[in-house]
Design an enzyme around this catalytic site. Sequence first.
Site, short mmCIF file in Angstrom:
data_model
loop_
_atom_site.label_atom_id
_atom_site.label_comp_id
_atom_site.label_asym_id
_atom_site.label_seq_id
_atom_site.Cartn_x
_atom_site.Cartn_y
_atom_site.Cartn_z
N HIS A 356 0.81 -1.24 0.03
CA HIS A 356 0.09 -0.06 -0.08
C HIS A 356 0.98 1.45 0.12
CE1 HIS A 356 -3.99 -1.86 0.63
NE2 HIS A 356 -3.20 -2.78 1.47
N LYS A 544 -8.23 14.09 4.60
CA LYS A 544 -7.14 12.85 4.60
C LYS A 544 -6.23 13.18 5.67
CE LYS A 544 -6.28 14.06 0.32
NZ LYS A 544 -6.37 12.98 -0.53
N ARG A 545 -5.41 12.16 5.85
CA ARG A 545 -4.08 12.28 6.86
C ARG A 545 -3.56 13.41 6.46
NH1 ARG A 545 -3.96 8.42 11.18
NH2 ARG A 545 -2.01 9.50 11.64
N LYS A 550 1.21 14.54 0.79
CA LYS A 550 -0.20 14.91 0.21
C LYS A 550 -0.25 16.45 -0.09
CE LYS A 550 -2.04 10.94 2.95
NZ LYS A 550 -2.78 9.93 1.91
N THR A 652 -8.19 6.63 -1.96
CA THR A 652 -9.73 6.43 -2.06
C THR A 652 -10.84 7.32 -1.65
OG1 THR A 652 -9.35 5.44 0.21
CG2 THR A 652 -9.36 3.90 -1.58
N LYS A 656 -14.53 8.63 -3.36
CA LYS A 656 -15.97 8.76 -2.97
C LYS A 656 -16.27 10.12 -3.28
CE LYS A 656 -13.89 6.40 0.98
NZ LYS A 656 -12.78 6.55 2.17
C1 26W Z 1 4.59 2.96 9.66
C2 26W Z 1 3.57 2.10 9.75
C3 26W Z 1 2.70 2.33 8.56
C4 26W Z 1 3.12 2.48 7.47
C5 26W Z 1 2.26 2.37 6.34
C6 26W Z 1 1.18 2.02 9.07
C7 26W Z 1 0.41 2.04 7.75
C8 26W Z 1 0.73 2.22 6.55
C9 26W Z 1 -0.21 2.14 5.60
C10 26W Z 1 0.41 1.23 4.31
C11 26W Z 1 -0.30 3.60 4.94
C12 26W Z 1 -1.66 3.75 4.04
O1 26W Z 1 -2.63 3.76 4.83
N1 26W Z 1 -1.62 3.75 2.69
C13 26W Z 1 -2.67 4.01 1.96
O2 26W Z 1 -3.41 2.88 1.49
C14 26W Z 1 -4.43 3.16 0.89
C15 26W Z 1 -5.21 2.14 0.65
O3 26W Z 1 -4.71 1.05 -0.39
C16 26W Z 1 -4.26 3.95 -0.36
O4 26W Z 1 -5.48 4.41 -1.09
C17 26W Z 1 -3.26 5.14 -0.07
O5 26W Z 1 -2.74 5.79 -1.23
C18 26W Z 1 -2.18 4.75 0.83
O6 26W Z 1 -1.52 5.83 1.20
#
Ligand code: 26W
Length: 810
Positions: A356, A544-545, A550, A652, A656
């Site tokens: 992701h 968004k975050r 971003k 995503t 929406k």
């Molecule tokens: C450091 C720990 C960590 C690292 C990455 C925790 C969580 C993450 C996630 C992978 C970050 C995340 O939420 N990625 C997002 O995933 C969405 C679903 O696929 C995408 O639409 C977003 O672009 C992406 O940033």
Amino acid sequence: MFSDKEVFKKEFIETLEYTSSKTLDEASPINLYNTLGTMIRSYVSKNWINTIKTYQQSGEKQVYYFSMEFLLGRLLQSNMLNLNILNIVKEGLDDLGVNIDAIVEQEHDAGLGNGGLGRLAACFLDSIASLQLPGHGCGIRYKYGLFEQKLVDGYQLELPDYWLKEDYVWEVRRTDRSVHVRFGGHVEMNQDNGELTFEHKNYETVLAVPYDVPIVGFDNNTVNTLRLWSAEPVITGYDMYTSDRENYYKFLNYKRSIETISEFLYPDDSHFEGKKLRLKQQYFLVSAGLQSILQSYKRKIKASLRDLPEKIVLHINDTHPALIVPELMRILIDEEGFSWEDAWRITTQTCAYTNHTTLVEALEKWPISLFKELLPRIYMIVEEINERFCRDLWLKYPGEYNRISELAIIADEQVRMAHLAIVGSFSVNGVAKLHTDILKEREMNNFYQVYPEKFNNKTNGITHRRWLMSANPKLASHITDAIGTRWIKQPRDLIGLLKYANDSSFQEKVSQVKLDNKIALAKYIKAQTGIVVDEHSIFDVQVKRLHAYKRQLLNVFHIMELYNLLRENPNLDIVPRTFIFGAKAAPSYFFAKEIIKLINTVANVVNNDPHIQGKLKVVFLENYGVSIAEKIIPAADVSEQISTASKEASGTGNMKFMMNGALTIGTLDGANVEICDMVGRDNIFIFGLTSEEVLNYYSHGGYVARSIYNNDPRVRTVLDQLMDGFCGNDKVEFKDIYYHILSNNDEYFVLKDFDNYVETHQKVDLTYRDQKDWVKKSIVNIAHSGKFSSDRTIGEYATDIWGIRPVIIK
Ligand code: 26W
């Protein structure tokens, strides 16, 4: 039971009396919520049991989606919608003088996720059940979800999200399905009839107790399961009631340390932090989940574990649950007596992995020392996987030391979780076309060369049931009036709306719904912030975050530029705009927090300046999450999707907004590229560097932010304003932002894209003036949004990766 509203009313009153011992007049909103929730929960229980039984009898293959996050939001309304009883309940409650929305609002969001990845998992569960697919979620029942954000003087403050304060009506505690998870200790190797055996000793045991949440399919009888695990101490009684004081305190410490495992969700989704507790959470999820899956496999399916790959798929949602690979190996070898080769075949045919993010700072790499100490047996297995993998590589690439050490699972004293996930899975997918191409051609190119057949793309999606039917019922109903009901089960049929893009009467309806939604949001904004916004202004939204890539900063710089123009010429002819933000920053992400303060500081200046005649408003809505998104998104005119190209894996939110008729201003990043391909350049506002250009700059240099500062007076003014106390702020308050851009050369190309962004916003302004043209574009967006239903995405996962088929529940 809910066949008509009279039956419903009678039962509602009875359940209220039973659950709260109160009459309707005495009941509090939370009593009413609990009553309705309890009714719906018991309403689904028959189908839930039936679904489990039918899956078992059918012998069909099932998928288990392992994820550290499930960002469910509220379930009451979406469950009623999926059960097709929303209208009956609404009418029944109306008769009783109870407003359904007030009840729905009582539910505390299940905020067991950070953002994109967790919400995607929740949309996927909804689609899996709605497509009648045998698939379940496997996660952690955090006592505290993502922190609650409060703004104090424009700064983010974090409060614990104690979401379980009230009983959670949707969960069922399943003590009978508890399992033990082991940590620490050491491993003894023995020879047993010439065979090596491994014995784990002196470990600490944790009791993993599952709580099951029903996942209700839309208009079918399917009810799948989301199993969330909670960590509890193993209580023998002996420890607790010992007369030995020291032992007693030891027990208390043990109890406390165990409970910490499922205590809180890590609030950082951008920077990897090698914290022991996080690794504990990951192994806890994986071990508990897998043990319970294999127990039920053995109990119900008469096949041998040899056939596991024909019967189940274990999906790894990002690398967080990647320990499932060595954990499955451990169980097969140590507990089931399989040879390494057989266990490896079974494991690698059972696991599938989704990536992701390509951000390097988010990659999980665990220090060997920590890993080994916490999971000694698992570490041995990872070492063996690594050795065998490197041996194979040596045969394939003899003498290529560098290549092999780049691919290795263990290197530089670290365990690289992405490498483990790729080597241990039969499928590796990205979440949008561009993202998958970047994985294949750049980030994971070395692995792509070894395993080209594993790599595939699955562009993300969102559930149109929550994000259109439930969040925007008026729009949904106009759509149905125009094209009939088929789109509800076949969201691709939304394309039928293209015929109505130029239809004045349909256009008027769509515009009216948008206005109504904007009025409702304006009311919410007033209540939350005291800010009055003009519902006829353009609602321009970025929610968004908060993350540097971003580029909320680009958005603020544009607002500052607009404000500077208006200060110079208050009569400047622009369409009034309301800029709306919502974003949580990771608590330790100081740069992101500074941006929140900047947005609020600019808002304060802009909103209180009478000179600009109310043409600009800036609103920061606190505590952004699923339920707030459901209010904001249907009211947006403009959707800001402005990440530095190549950085946003998919996004995503972009989908929406589009589904709710907002027009996107965005870069060619993530799924924006595919949105653009669908709607065409006339119906989206694209600007900025392409991913190729960005990646070229990263590889070859050539970008000098300071020269833009020197040559573009607008940019210079805005940046200088950060440092001159222009916003009424302390002069050093925003120095990190200033230096990040000028001294660190603007890692995310904010200045580089500024000119084009401003210009493109002028196009937005001009386009909005022609309301007929605008609403036409809006309808074209809605019409093409069917592709981005997670039903499409899940259909693709089911056929291309999982190999699972629908099972009809009678
Ligand atoms: C450091 C720990 C960590 C690292 C990455 C925790 C969580 C993450 C996630 C992978 C970050 C995340 O939420 N990625 C997002 O995933 C969405 C679903 O696929 C995408 O639409 C977003 O672009 C992406 O940033």
